[in-house]
Scaffold this active site. Structure first.
Site, PDB file in Angstrom:
ATOM      1  N   GLU A   3     -13.865   3.116  14.856  1.00  0.00           N
ATOM      2  CA  GLU A   3     -12.897   3.976  15.561  1.00  0.00           C
ATOM      3  C   GLU A   3     -12.995   5.420  15.070  1.00  0.00           C
ATOM      4  O   GLU A   3     -12.518   6.335  15.741  1.00  0.00           O
ATOM      5  CB  GLU A   3     -11.477   3.448  15.364  1.00  0.00           C
ATOM      6  N   TYR A  14      -4.651   5.988  14.458  1.00  0.00           N
ATOM      7  CA  TYR A  14      -5.346   5.004  13.607  1.00  0.00           C
ATOM      8  C   TYR A  14      -6.710   5.549  13.172  1.00  0.00           C
ATOM      9  O   TYR A  14      -7.070   5.512  11.985  1.00  0.00           O
ATOM     10  CB  TYR A  14      -5.523   3.693  14.394  1.00  0.00           C
ATOM     11  N   SER A  46      -3.624  -2.220  11.698  1.00  0.00           N
ATOM     12  CA  SER A  46      -4.981  -2.314  12.252  1.00  0.00           C
ATOM     13  C   SER A  46      -5.019  -2.289  13.777  1.00  0.00           C
ATOM     14  O   SER A  46      -6.102  -2.258  14.366  1.00  0.00           O
ATOM     15  CB  SER A  46      -5.652  -3.588  11.739  1.00  0.00           C
ATOM     16  N   LEU A  52       0.809  -1.227   0.000  1.00  0.00           N
ATOM     17  CA  LEU A  52       0.000   0.000   0.000  1.00  0.00           C
ATOM     18  C   LEU A  52       0.841   1.275   0.000  1.00  0.00           C
ATOM     19  O   LEU A  52       0.343   2.352  -0.284  1.00  0.00           O
ATOM     20  CB  LEU A  52      -0.925   0.037   1.224  1.00  0.00           C
ATOM     21  N   SER A 102     -13.971   2.178   9.752  1.00  0.00           N
ATOM     22  CA  SER A 102     -13.990   1.620  11.109  1.00  0.00           C
ATOM     23  C   SER A 102     -14.814   2.464  12.077  1.00  0.00           C
ATOM     24  O   SER A 102     -14.846   3.705  11.992  1.00  0.00           O
ATOM     25  CB  SER A 102     -12.548   1.551  11.611  1.00  0.00           C
TER      26      SER A 102
HETATM   27  P1  GDR Z   1     -10.038  -1.746  19.119  1.00  0.00           P
HETATM   28  O1  GDR Z   1      -9.670  -3.271  19.556  1.00  0.00           O
HETATM   29  O2  GDR Z   1      -9.019  -0.794  19.576  1.00  0.00           O
HETATM   30  O3  GDR Z   1     -11.460  -1.510  19.562  1.00  0.00           O
HETATM   31  O4  GDR Z   1      -9.980  -1.811  17.522  1.00  0.00           O
HETATM   32  P2  GDR Z   1      -8.849  -3.866  20.775  1.00  0.00           P
HETATM   33  O5  GDR Z   1      -9.332  -5.252  20.924  1.00  0.00           O
HETATM   34  O6  GDR Z   1      -7.388  -3.658  20.624  1.00  0.00           O
HETATM   35  O7  GDR Z   1      -9.307  -2.978  22.041  1.00  0.00           O
HETATM   36  C1  GDR Z   1     -10.636  -2.965  22.504  1.00  0.00           C
HETATM   37  C2  GDR Z   1     -10.730  -2.300  23.858  1.00  0.00           C
HETATM   38  O8  GDR Z   1     -10.118  -3.124  24.853  1.00  0.00           O
HETATM   39  C3  GDR Z   1      -9.368  -2.294  25.744  1.00  0.00           C
HETATM   40  N1  GDR Z   1      -8.315  -3.091  26.407  1.00  0.00           N
HETATM   41  C4  GDR Z   1      -7.326  -3.737  25.766  1.00  0.00           C
HETATM   42  N2  GDR Z   1      -7.035  -3.849  24.450  1.00  0.00           N
HETATM   43  C5  GDR Z   1      -5.966  -4.599  24.094  1.00  0.00           C
HETATM   44  N3  GDR Z   1      -5.680  -4.746  22.800  1.00  0.00           N
HETATM   45  N4  GDR Z   1      -5.159  -5.223  25.028  1.00  0.00           N
HETATM   46  C6  GDR Z   1      -5.413  -5.117  26.368  1.00  0.00           C
HETATM   47  O9  GDR Z   1      -4.676  -5.682  27.192  1.00  0.00           O
HETATM   48  C7  GDR Z   1      -6.550  -4.347  26.765  1.00  0.00           C
HETATM   49  N5  GDR Z   1      -7.111  -4.050  27.969  1.00  0.00           N
HETATM   50  C8  GDR Z   1      -8.171  -3.304  27.739  1.00  0.00           C
HETATM   51  C9  GDR Z   1      -8.841  -1.198  24.844  1.00  0.00           C
HETATM   52  O10 GDR Z   1      -8.396  -0.084  25.629  1.00  0.00           O
HETATM   53  C10 GDR Z   1     -10.056  -0.916  23.981  1.00  0.00           C
HETATM   54  O11 GDR Z   1     -10.929  -0.053  24.643  1.00  0.00           O
HETATM   55  C11 GDR Z   1     -10.412  -2.920  16.765  1.00  0.00           C
HETATM   56  C12 GDR Z   1      -9.389  -3.130  15.622  1.00  0.00           C
HETATM   57  O12 GDR Z   1      -9.701  -4.319  14.946  1.00  0.00           O
HETATM   58  C13 GDR Z   1      -9.441  -1.974  14.627  1.00  0.00           C
HETATM   59  O13 GDR Z   1      -8.575  -2.256  13.531  1.00  0.00           O
HETATM   60  C14 GDR Z   1     -10.892  -1.828  14.122  1.00  0.00           C
HETATM   61  O14 GDR Z   1     -10.982  -0.731  13.246  1.00  0.00           O
HETATM   62  C15 GDR Z   1     -11.837  -1.625  15.311  1.00  0.00           C
HETATM   63  O15 GDR Z   1     -11.707  -2.705  16.222  1.00  0.00           O
HETATM   64  C16 GDR Z   1     -13.283  -1.540  14.869  1.00  0.00           C
END
Ligand code: GDR
Length: 332
Positions: A129, A151, A82, A57, A127
């Site tokens: 987001e 993002y 992502s 990309l 998204s």
């Molecule tokens: P998100 O997904 O940011 O919503 O984006 P993610 O699963 O990373 O986080 C969701 C929520 O969980 C909270 N959180 C944690 N997140 C992660 N990764 N690890 C942790 O330990 C943790 N603890 C709490 C986060 O703060 C957040 O609120 C996803 C991705 O797939 C994007 O690419 C897409 O666009 C959106 O979903 C829709």
């Protein structure tokens, strides 16, 4: 035989999309970036019907060449940086791939499809987001954007430039505003898989702690298999349009942990969970809940897997994978 080109074919959605389009009788082309990309092997082994095409990309000429090879009827732009948390560390790279990468892809579609009689149908992976600090509950196609991460900002650009190319050049381009969508193929860095995998490992006695960030954030989680179907349905319409894809249900991270541990058969989940500031984000998206009425009415799309079904599917998959691993370790 219709022809489809998928960027991001090595990711969760790319794999589901390849499988779905193959089952629909498409000739599937998947773009893979980099030299010696380890994920290419997974595609070769598990999705042998995918024609792998090199491309990146960040490199417009490579996109043009890839489209010239594939000669697609439909393009699904699913590639991106992502992982939201990573985007603060690699903000410029995220802007370049998740944002400007969409512009390059659209340009490649214009160049290869021809500007007047362009038959290529284009799907952009937008998204939830983009809603970030939400201005409306629930969020729909008309809800204003307020992204909270590099993002999210890059996705807003990708979304807006897709709409702009449709309006400027008459490109057949759709944007799907997809809320979180998960499944057994989800990477371990995302919270759903991190939790279901930990629940399985704790159950099997090979892990004793789960370290998380914010447990209060709320997400509208659906199943990736249902969501790729919505992407395809968008491209089968008479006119291109944008759609929110969501379940309309929201749950906290805490509810996710509680349910996953329950499905795994581990009681007293709180005794295993610790919070660490390193997993908190500089700016959080506190509440997402989507209104997909338009997709339900115009596309006839409905999600088939609910939150409880999704968590069960993921925990059971992780229990299977992790017990297989544990058995292998014992025999080694
Ligand atoms: P998100 O997904 O940011 O919503 O984006 P993610 O699963 O990373 O986080 C969701 C929520 O969980 C909270 N959180 C944690 N997140 C992660 N990764 N690890 C942790 O330990 C943790 N603890 C709490 C986060 O703060 C957040 O609120 C996803 C991705 O797939 C994007 O690419 C897409 O666009 C959106 O979903 C829709």
């Amino acid at each position: 035989m219709p022809r489809a080109f998928i960027t991001g074919v090595t990711g969760q959605d790319g794999q589901h999309m390849a499988e779905f389009l193959h089952s629909k009788g498409y000739e599937v082309f998947g773009m893979v970036k980099g030299q010696n990309n380890p994920k290419e092997q997974i595609i070769r082994e598990e999705f042998p019907y995918v024609n792998i095409v090199p491309g990146d990309l960040a490199d417009l000429p490579s996109l043009v060449k890839a489209l010239e090879v594939a000669q697609p009827d439909e393009v699904y732009n699913l590639a991106a940086i992502s992982f939201v948390a990573l985007s603060w560390n690699q903000a410029e790279l995220t802007a370049n791939l998740t944002g400007t990468g969409v512009l390059r892809m659209l340009e490649a579609v214009r160049m290869v499809g021809g500007q007047t009689d362009n038959k290529i149908r284009f799907y952009q992976a937008s998204s939830s987001e983009m809603f970030g600090k939400v201005r409306q509950i629930p969020q729909d196609e008309l809800t204003p954007f307020h992204p909270r991460s590099p993002y999210g900002c890059a996705k807003v650009f990708g979304h807006d430039i897709t709409v702009n190319y449709r309006e400027s050049y008459g490109l057949w381009a759709c944007s799907g505003i997809l809320f979180n969508h998960e499944g057994p193929r989800r990477g371990i860095e995302f919270v759903t898989r991190k939790v279901t995998n930990a629940a399985a490992r704790i159950k099997l006695g090979v892990q004793d702690e789960l370290v998380l960030g914010n447990l209060d954030a709320k997400r509208d989680w659906g199943y990736a298999g249902d969501y790729v179907k919505a992407m395809w349905m968008m491209l089968q319409q008479d006119e291109p349009d944008d759609f929110v894809i969501a379940t309309g249900e929201t749950h906290t991270i805490e509810e996710l942990v509680e349910l996953a541990f329950d499905v795994a058969g581990v009681s007293n989940w709180r005794s295993y969970v610790r919070q660490d500031p390193k997993f908190f984000r500089p700016a959080e998206v506190d509440l997402l809940i989507g209104d997909s009425t338009k997709a339900r009415e115009k596309l006839g799309w409905v999600p088939e897997v609910d939150f409880a079904g999704l968590v069960r599917m993921m925990v059971e998959n992780d229990l299977r994978l992790e017990s297989r691993k544990a058995r292998r370790d014992l025999t080694d």
